[in-house]
Scaffold this motif. Structure first.
Motif, PDB file in Angstrom:
ATOM      1  N   LYS A   6     -20.743  58.441   3.075  1.00 43.90           N
ATOM      2  CA  LYS A   6     -21.257  57.045   2.793  1.00 43.90           C
ATOM      3  C   LYS A   6     -22.709  56.954   3.244  1.00 43.90           C
ATOM      4  O   LYS A   6     -23.730  56.586   2.589  1.00 43.90           O
ATOM      5  N   ALA A   7     -22.910  57.522   4.331  1.00 45.16           N
ATOM      6  CA  ALA A   7     -24.339  57.489   5.125  1.00 45.16           C
ATOM      7  C   ALA A   7     -25.295  58.450   4.191  1.00 45.16           C
ATOM      8  O   ALA A   7     -26.440  58.098   4.026  1.00 45.16           O
ATOM      9  N   PRO A   9     -31.608  52.092   2.191  1.00 50.61           N
ATOM     10  CA  PRO A   9     -32.049  51.943   3.594  1.00 50.61           C
ATOM     11  C   PRO A   9     -31.357  52.952   4.555  1.00 50.61           C
ATOM     12  O   PRO A   9     -30.261  52.879   4.450  1.00 50.61           O
ATOM     13  N   ASN A  10     -32.029  53.478   5.387  1.00 50.47           N
ATOM     14  CA  ASN A  10     -31.459  54.584   6.331  1.00 50.47           C
ATOM     15  C   ASN A  10     -32.349  54.725   7.564  1.00 50.47           C
ATOM     16  O   ASN A  10     -33.441  54.551   7.543  1.00 50.47           O
ATOM     17  N   THR A  45     -25.863  57.096   0.968  1.00 52.95           N
ATOM     18  CA  THR A  45     -27.127  55.866   0.927  1.00 52.95           C
ATOM     19  C   THR A  45     -28.383  56.440   1.001  1.00 52.95           C
ATOM     20  O   THR A  45     -29.477  56.149   0.460  1.00 52.95           O
TER      21      THR A  45
END
Lengths: 127, 324
Positions: free
Chosen positions: A54-55, A64-65, A58
Motif C-alpha cells: 500500500k505504501a 502523499p508519502n 501510494t
C-alpha cells in the motif's frame, strides 16, 4: 504535485486512498500467482506485506508519502543477495500495469505510474 | 480543545493537529513511519472516546469495532484515552468452574462463571493464569448474548503442562484466574447478507462455534459454510449439535472432514482443501480460519487468491508454546 495542479493530480485522478485500497488486493494477487517472482514472497506475513505494498502504491500513484528510498533498500537487501534483479523488477511493474488496466485506468496514467515506479528501481536493487 | 490521555500524561490536541503530532510534541514516543495512514505503524487504541472514522481507513472491521485508529490520521473531535496496541488492557477476573465434560476423547469442555463483569465477543480468546504463573490462551466458544457461562474447549496436548493440569487436576467448583478477552477474530453484525466461510481444525472449532451461533443470533442471512477438519472421526466433536443447527437454519451448512477413513457422513480430505475446492470465488466473502498454524497460513493464501480481501480474512492460528 504542485506542478500538475490540483485538478490534474495523478493520485486524485486514480481515486486516492480508496483506489490504493482497491488496487492493493488485486496487485498482490497477481504477484502471488506470477511464477517469475512469487518465490520471493514465500513465508512472508501477508498483512505486513500488504501494508508495504500500500505504501508503494501510494508512492507510485503520486500520493502523499515520505519516500526516502532507505526503507526500500533495506527491505530488499536480502532478496538481492538471493538473486533479485532487473527482470524481477520489470515483472512487478508489468503486474502493476495489468492491475491498473483491470481497473480501467487510462494508458497515459499507467505510464505515469510506471515512470514513478522506475524511480525506485535502484533502491530496490540496492545499486 | 480535545485532550489525549496516554500513559500518565494528558496532552491537549490543537485544532488541525494529529494525535501523533500532539503526543510526539510532548516528547512521548509513538512508533510511526509513513505518517500518511498507509503503513499502520502508529496503530493505537482508544479505550475511551471515539476516534473519527477518517483515522480508521483501511483497518479491519473488528479492529475498528474495538476503537483502534491510526495516530497520524487522527484529528480528534472529542477527548480520547489512548494506548499502544501491545499495552493490553490487563484485566484479571476470577472464574469458577461450573461444568466440565468431554466432547471427544481429548477435548474437554469447561464452563466458567466469572466473578465480576467479563466482556467478550464470541471468537475472542482469554488467558488462564495458573497459580505458579504459567499463562496460556484459549479461544472462547460461548456467546455472551446467549450463554451465561464462558465456555472453553481444551484439547489435551502431549507434554502440554497447562492442558494436563486443566484436564487432570482442575475440578468443578475450583477457581481459575482469567484475563480479559482479546483478539480480532469475531463476528460483526452490520453486513447480514454477506457470505461467510469458516475453516477450523481440532479445537479450532471453539471460536467458530461461537462465531456461528453469534451470527445466527444476530439474524445473519447470508450463507454460512463451516468445514471442520480432523485426522479421523474420533477427533470431530459437536457433530450432532452442528447438524441440528443446520436443520434449523437453512443458510448454515456443516461439512465434517477427516483425513483418514471413509464414510457417507464425512468428507474425505483436508478441511481447507475441500472448502477451497467447493468455493472457488470468495470475492466479498468473510473468511474465518482457526486451528493448525500451517492450515491457517495456507488457507489464508488460498482464500486471498480466490478473491477474498485480506481485511476480510480473520485468522486465529493456535501457536504452541515452546516452554512447557
Amino acid at each position: 504535485m504542485s506542478e500538475t495542479g490540483v485538478t490534474t493530480n495523478l493520485y486524485d485522478r486514480l481515486g486516492g486512498a480508496a483506489a490504493v485500497d482497491l488496487a492493493v488486493n488485486n496487485f498482490y494477487r497477481k504477484v502471488l500467482v506470477d511464477d517469475r517472482i512469487n518465490y520471493f514472497f514465500e513465508g512472508v506475513d501477508m498483512e505486513r506485506q500488504a501494508a508495504k505494498q500500500k505504501a508503494f502504491l501510494t508512492f507510485v500513484f503520486g500520493g502523499p508519502n515520505n519516500y526516502t528510498g532507505l526503507d526500500m533498500r533495506k527491505a530488499h537487501t536480502h532478496l538481492v543477495a538471493n538473486g533479485l534483479n532487473d527482470s524481477h523488477f520489470d515483472a512487478v511493474v508489468e503486474n502493476l500495469g495489468a492491475t491498473l488496466r483491470d481497473l480501467g485506468v487510462a494508458e497515459a496514467d499507467i505510464a505515469e505510474v510506471a515512470a514513478l515506479a522506475e524511480t525506485t528501481r535502484n533502491d530496490v536493487l540496492n545499486r | 480543545m480535545p485532550t489525549i490521555a496516554f500513559q500518565e500524561c494528558t496532552v491537549e490536541c490543537a485544532p488541525d493537529e494529529t494525535v501523533l503530532d500532539a503526543l510526539t510534541r510532548q516528547g512521548l514516543e509513538i512508533p510511526s513511519s509513513c505518517r500518511n495512514g498507509v503503513c499502520q505503524t502508529c496503530l493505537m487504541r482508544a479505550t475511551e472516546g471515539k476516534p473519527p472514522r477518517t483515522a480508521q481507513q483501511g483497518l479491519k472491521e473488528t479492529l475498528i469495532a474495538q476503537g483502534y485508529f491510526l495516530a497520524c490520521m487522527c484529528k480528534p473531535t472529542e477527548s480520547l484515552t489512548a494506548s499502544l496496541p501491545d499495552e493490553a488492557v490487563v484485566q484479571r477476573v476470577s472464574a469458577r468452574v461450573i461444568y466440565r465434560e468431554y466432547l471427544n476423547g481429548d477435548i474437554l469442555r469447561l464452563r466458567l462463571l466469572p466473578y465480576g463483569a467479563f466482556h467478550y465477543r464470541a471468537g475472542q480468546f482469554l488467558q488462564i493464569r495458573r497459580p505458579d504463573g504459567v499463562i496460556r490462551s484459549y479461544s472462547i466458544a460461548s456467546v455472551s448474548e446467549i450463554d451465561s457461562l464462558i465456555e472453553l474447549h481444551i484439547r489435551l496436548l502431549p507434554n502440554g503442562s497447562m492442558t494436563t493440569w486443566l484436564h487432570k487436576e482442575v475440578r468443578e467448583g475450583d477457581c481459575l484466574e482469567i484475563s480479559g478477552a482479546s483478539g480480532n477474530c469475531f463476528y460483526l453484525p452490520g453486513a447480514p447478507a454477506r457470505n461467510i466461510l469458516l475453516v477450523g481444525t481440532g479445537s479450532g472449532l471453539a471460536p467458530l462455534w461461537g462465531i456461528i451461533r453469534s451470527a445466527l443470533h444476530e439474524g445473519h442471512q447470508g450463507e454460512i459454510h463451516l468445514y471442520h477438519g480432523s485426522y479421523n472421526v474420533a477427533g470431530l466433536y459437536l457433530e450432532s449439535e452442528l447438524h441440528a443447527l443446520a436443520e434449523h437454519h437453512p443458510q448454515f451448512h456443516y461439512y465434517p472432514c477427516v483425513d483418514e477413513g471413509e464414510g457417507a457422513a464425512h468428507h474425505s480430505g483436508r478441511a481447507d482443501k475441500i472448502a477451497l475446492a467447493q468455493h472457488k470465488n470468495l470475492s466479498d466473502w468473510q473468511v474465518y480460519l482457526c486451528g493448525h498454524p500451517e492450515m491457517v497460513k495456507s488457507a489464508k493464501r488460498s482464500a486471498f487468491l480466490a478473491g477474498a480481501n485480506l481485511t476480510d480474512i480473520y485468522a486465529d492460528p493456535f501457536v504452541l508454546s515452546k516452554t512447557p
